[in-house]
Design a protein around this motif. Structure first.
Motif, PDB file in Angstrom:
ATOM      1  N   TRP A  49       0.797  -1.231   0.000  1.00 38.48           N
ATOM      2  CA  TRP A  49       0.000   0.000   0.000  1.00 38.48           C
ATOM      3  C   TRP A  49       0.829   1.281   0.000  1.00 38.48           C
ATOM      4  N   CYS A  50       2.114   1.188   0.352  1.00 35.58           N
ATOM      5  CA  CYS A  50       2.968   2.390   0.361  1.00 35.58           C
ATOM      6  C   CYS A  50       4.147   2.263  -0.602  1.00 35.58           C
ATOM      7  N   GLY A  51       4.605   1.063  -0.834  1.00 37.58           N
ATOM      8  CA  GLY A  51       5.769   0.872  -1.694  1.00 37.58           C
ATOM      9  C   GLY A  51       7.058   0.802  -0.895  1.00 37.58           C
ATOM     10  N   PRO A  52       8.175   0.586  -1.602  1.00 34.17           N
ATOM     11  CA  PRO A  52       9.455   0.371  -0.922  1.00 34.17           C
ATOM     12  C   PRO A  52      10.153   1.656  -0.467  1.00 34.17           C
ATOM     13  N   GLU A  53       9.699   2.818  -0.945  1.00 32.93           N
ATOM     14  CA  GLU A  53      10.403   4.060  -0.604  1.00 32.93           C
ATOM     15  C   GLU A  53      10.299   4.359   0.893  1.00 32.93           C
ATOM     16  N   VAL A  54      11.338   4.988   1.382  1.00 35.80           N
ATOM     17  CA  VAL A  54      11.370   5.423   2.782  1.00 35.80           C
ATOM     18  C   VAL A  54      11.490   6.945   2.802  1.00 35.80           C
ATOM     19  N   GLU A  55      10.595   7.587   3.541  1.00 38.66           N
ATOM     20  CA  GLU A  55      10.667   9.045   3.630  1.00 38.66           C
ATOM     21  C   GLU A  55      11.624   9.439   4.751  1.00 38.66           C
ATOM     22  N   VAL A  56      12.595  10.247   4.399  1.00 38.53           N
ATOM     23  CA  VAL A  56      13.618  10.653   5.360  1.00 38.53           C
ATOM     24  C   VAL A  56      13.389  12.114   5.761  1.00 38.53           C
ATOM     25  N   GLU A  57      13.458  12.348   7.053  1.00 39.70           N
ATOM     26  CA  GLU A  57      13.185  13.683   7.598  1.00 39.70           C
ATOM     27  C   GLU A  57      14.234  14.067   8.625  1.00 39.70           C
ATOM     28  N   GLY A  58      14.502  15.350   8.689  1.00 38.72           N
ATOM     29  CA  GLY A  58      15.304  15.897   9.782  1.00 38.72           C
ATOM     30  C   GLY A  58      14.460  16.884  10.561  1.00 38.72           C
ATOM     31  N   ILE A  59      14.780  17.044  11.855  1.00 37.03           N
ATOM     32  CA  ILE A  59      14.011  17.983  12.675  1.00 37.03           C
ATOM     33  C   ILE A  59      14.966  18.892  13.433  1.00 37.03           C
ATOM     34  N   VAL A  60      14.459  20.055  13.798  1.00 34.64           N
ATOM     35  CA  VAL A  60      15.278  20.957  14.611  1.00 34.64           C
ATOM     36  C   VAL A  60      14.370  21.762  15.524  1.00 34.64           C
ATOM     37  N   SER A  61      14.905  22.116  16.663  1.00 27.34           N
ATOM     38  CA  SER A  61      14.158  22.928  17.614  1.00 27.34           C
ATOM     39  C   SER A  61      14.457  24.402  17.376  1.00 27.34           C
ATOM     40  N   LEU A 290      11.991  -1.459  10.140  1.00 28.73           N
ATOM     41  CA  LEU A 290      11.895  -1.171   8.706  1.00 28.73           C
ATOM     42  C   LEU A 290      11.434  -2.389   7.926  1.00 28.73           C
ATOM     43  N   LEU A 291      11.583  -3.559   8.518  1.00 26.71           N
ATOM     44  CA  LEU A 291      11.081  -4.791   7.891  1.00 26.71           C
ATOM     45  C   LEU A 291       9.784  -5.241   8.563  1.00 26.71           C
ATOM     46  N   GLY A 292       9.152  -4.315   9.299  1.00 25.62           N
ATOM     47  CA  GLY A 292       7.937  -4.676  10.038  1.00 25.62           C
ATOM     48  C   GLY A 292       6.856  -3.618   9.990  1.00 25.62           C
ATOM     49  N   GLY A 293       6.914  -2.730   8.972  1.00 31.34           N
ATOM     50  CA  GLY A 293       5.837  -1.755   8.827  1.00 31.34           C
ATOM     51  C   GLY A 293       6.257  -0.307   8.773  1.00 31.34           C
ATOM     52  N   ILE A 294       7.456  -0.008   9.288  1.00 31.65           N
ATOM     53  CA  ILE A 294       7.960   1.376   9.256  1.00 31.65           C
ATOM     54  C   ILE A 294       8.373   1.735   7.825  1.00 31.65           C
ATOM     55  N   ASN A 295       7.991   2.947   7.379  1.00 30.07           N
ATOM     56  CA  ASN A 295       8.462   3.378   6.052  1.00 30.07           C
ATOM     57  C   ASN A 295       8.942   4.830   6.055  1.00 30.07           C
ATOM     58  N   ALA A 296       9.393   5.292   7.213  1.00 27.03           N
ATOM     59  CA  ALA A 296       9.946   6.641   7.292  1.00 27.03           C
ATOM     60  C   ALA A 296      10.811   6.727   8.541  1.00 27.03           C
ATOM     61  N   VAL A 297      11.826   7.580   8.475  1.00 26.12           N
ATOM     62  CA  VAL A 297      12.706   7.741   9.633  1.00 26.12           C
ATOM     63  C   VAL A 297      13.035   9.210   9.843  1.00 26.12           C
ATOM     64  N   ILE A 298      13.258   9.562  11.101  1.00 25.95           N
ATOM     65  CA  ILE A 298      13.928  10.820  11.410  1.00 25.95           C
ATOM     66  C   ILE A 298      15.406  10.476  11.467  1.00 25.95           C
ATOM     67  N   VAL A 299      16.202  11.163  10.670  1.00 18.74           N
ATOM     68  CA  VAL A 299      17.645  10.903  10.715  1.00 18.74           C
ATOM     69  C   VAL A 299      18.348  12.004  11.501  1.00 18.74           C
ATOM     70  N   ASP A 319      21.312  -1.237   2.330  1.00 21.81           N
ATOM     71  CA  ASP A 319      21.417  -2.697   2.526  1.00 21.81           C
ATOM     72  C   ASP A 319      20.061  -3.375   2.306  1.00 21.81           C
ATOM     73  N   LEU A 320      19.008  -2.700   2.754  1.00 20.51           N
ATOM     74  CA  LEU A 320      17.665  -3.294   2.659  1.00 20.51           C
ATOM     75  C   LEU A 320      17.038  -3.071   1.273  1.00 20.51           C
ATOM     76  N   LYS A 321      17.778  -2.368   0.415  1.00 21.64           N
ATOM     77  CA  LYS A 321      17.284  -2.036  -0.932  1.00 21.64           C
ATOM     78  C   LYS A 321      15.966  -1.261  -0.861  1.00 21.64           C
ATOM     79  N   MET A 322      15.917  -0.344   0.088  1.00 23.61           N
ATOM     80  CA  MET A 322      14.762   0.552   0.209  1.00 23.61           C
ATOM     81  C   MET A 322      15.207   1.939  -0.227  1.00 23.61           C
ATOM     82  N   PRO A 323      14.719   2.409  -1.372  1.00 23.11           N
ATOM     83  CA  PRO A 323      15.152   3.720  -1.848  1.00 23.11           C
ATOM     84  C   PRO A 323      14.620   4.854  -0.973  1.00 23.11           C
ATOM     85  N   VAL A 324      15.437   5.886  -0.818  1.00 24.92           N
ATOM     86  CA  VAL A 324      14.980   7.094  -0.114  1.00 24.92           C
ATOM     87  C   VAL A 324      14.019   7.825  -1.038  1.00 24.92           C
TER      88      VAL A 324
END
Ligand SMILES: [Zn+2]
Ligand SMILES: [Zn+2]
Lengths: 331, 69
Positions: A49-61, A290-299, A319-324
């Motif tokens: 339902w979402c595909g292999p892409e992973v959304e990458v985000e950074g945050i700042v205060s 990431l192999l259990g439902g997660i498709n985005a990370v805060i880096v 390594d997981l062949k998940m494109p950003v």
């Protein structure tokens, strides 16, 4: 195969309909030996339902500490004896932070302020900051500034803020145990206005606040009802001086069960690993999630604490062949 | 990027908990510092103004200036 996973295979994987509260609870109560199957199914749901892409985000205060609210997990409340002091980030350093984030390949940069809601000074600082970032950095800007008025919602849209984060933090029935200075319903009202404005809704919370497993299921169901574009999932990192400073961290297997369950409740959402994963799950857990439902990370780093190096997460995705997820895919 | 040593052996104050390095056990503090910036000046134990950034942090003591990583 447990009955709940059989049912989820048909209902969620094939038909795209999320589990209800009872279904989520059944997943949260699965014995350890069924956890790998639950994670595997959640992963298939995410891929379907979402595909292999992973959304990458950074945050700042943008504005740290000195918050008038009493969220019991937060080191930035001015009501607790936390070592975190109040500090503002200036525009040049805000732009530098956006550049650091963009350099990782991230498409999202979220500007966060520890406030009940923004005042005129904060809105002005944000306006200048967003304009400066848009002029210099190729990245989408999100914001998290607490509770908003309709006028402030309109102003954020006009600035070009594309997503707004406002976490419900926990389920409605447990919220009064965590925050007493405002209500769950007030948060919901801000989320409603954000939704209607056309901005993307980002809403998640923190697990391990002392809620029961039943309340964790309640929370997943309430988030599913809200149907946010993104759900950031945090695990409590007990902060010295806060009322929850002595709570234990969430067990790794319980965290993974929750990841699978939240994915099965919300097959299409962006389910993001946010704070606390390093503490709760360690390096291996990031991979398992990431192999259990997660498709985005805060880096990179968080607001007041540090994360693992962005390069470690990017190497893992490779390594997981998940494109950003690329910027062009999000516009 | 060079990170200053979390709390140099000679520093009188723990930069994580703000108590004397000569008293008590600060092993847990040192472990926590892997995922946290310093909060106290290790020379005078004042709380520092700390700004965390996506790829680093800075911490400023009003008396002893700024350190960063
Ligand atoms: Zn210490
Ligand atoms: Zn000092």
């Amino acid at each position: 195969m447990p009955e709940i996973l059989d049912r989820a295979r048909t209902q969620v994987l094939e038909n795209g309909v999320g589990l209800d509260q009872a279904g989520v609870l059944a997943v949260l109560n699965l014995p350890d030996e069924d956890l790998p199957a639950a994670l595997q199914l959640a992963h298939e749901v995410r891929m379907r339902w979402c595909g292999p892409e992973v959304e990458v985000e950074g945050i700042v205060s943008l504005k740290t500490g000195g918050c008038p609210e009493d969220c019991h997990f937060c080191s930035q409340s001015g009501l607790f004896t936390s070592p975190v002091r109040s500090v503002w980030l200036d525009i040049p350093n805000l732009v530098a932070a956006a550049k650091q984030t963009a350099a990782t390949g991230a498409t999202e940069f979220c500007i966060v302020a520890a406030v009940r809601g923004p005042d005129a000074r904060l809105m002005k600082q944000l306006r200048e900051g967003v304009a400066a970032i848009q002029a210099e950095v190729d990245i989408q800007v999100a914001a998290s500034l607490g509770m908003l008025t309709q006028e402030q919602v309109d102003e954020l849209v006009e600035m070009g803020v594309h997503r707004y984060n406002h976490n419900l933090e926990t389920c409605r029935s447990y919220f009064p145990n965590v925050v007493t200075t405002h209500s769950w319903e007030e948060r919901w009202e801000t989320l409603r206005m954000v939704r209607e404005s056309g901005m993307e809704v980002c809403c998640g919370g923190i697990l391990g606040l002392g809620e029961t497993v039943e309340q964790r299921a309640e929370f997943a169901a309430q988030l599913a009802e809200l149907d946010p574009h993104e759900v950031p999932l945090n695990f409590l990192n007990p902060r010295p001086g806060t009322p929850l400073g002595d709570r234990p961290v969430v067990e790794g297997k319980d965290a993974l069960r929750a990841i699978a369950a939240f994915r099965l409740a919300m097959p299409r959402t962006i389910l993001r690993y946010a704070g606390g994963r390093e503490l709760t799950l360690g390096d291996l857990g990031t991979r398992d999630g990431l192999l259990g439902g997660i498709n985005a990370v805060i880096v990179g780093n968080y607001l007041t604490t540090l994360g693992r190096p962005a390069t470690d997460d990017l190497k893992l995705l490779d390594d997981l062949k998940m494109p950003v997820k690329a910027l062009s895919a999000t516009l | 990027m060079t990170e200053l040593s979390p709390t140099a052996p000679a520093a009188p104050w723990c930069d994580h908990c703000g108590t004397a390095t000569g008293a008590g056990d600060h092993a847990a503090c040192a472990a926590a510092r892997a995922l946290e910036p310093p909060r106290y000046c290790d020379r005078c134990r004042r709380r520092m103004k700390v700004q965390v950034l996506p790829a680093g942090w800075s911490a400023r003591c009003v008396e002893h200036g700024e350190i960063h990583a």
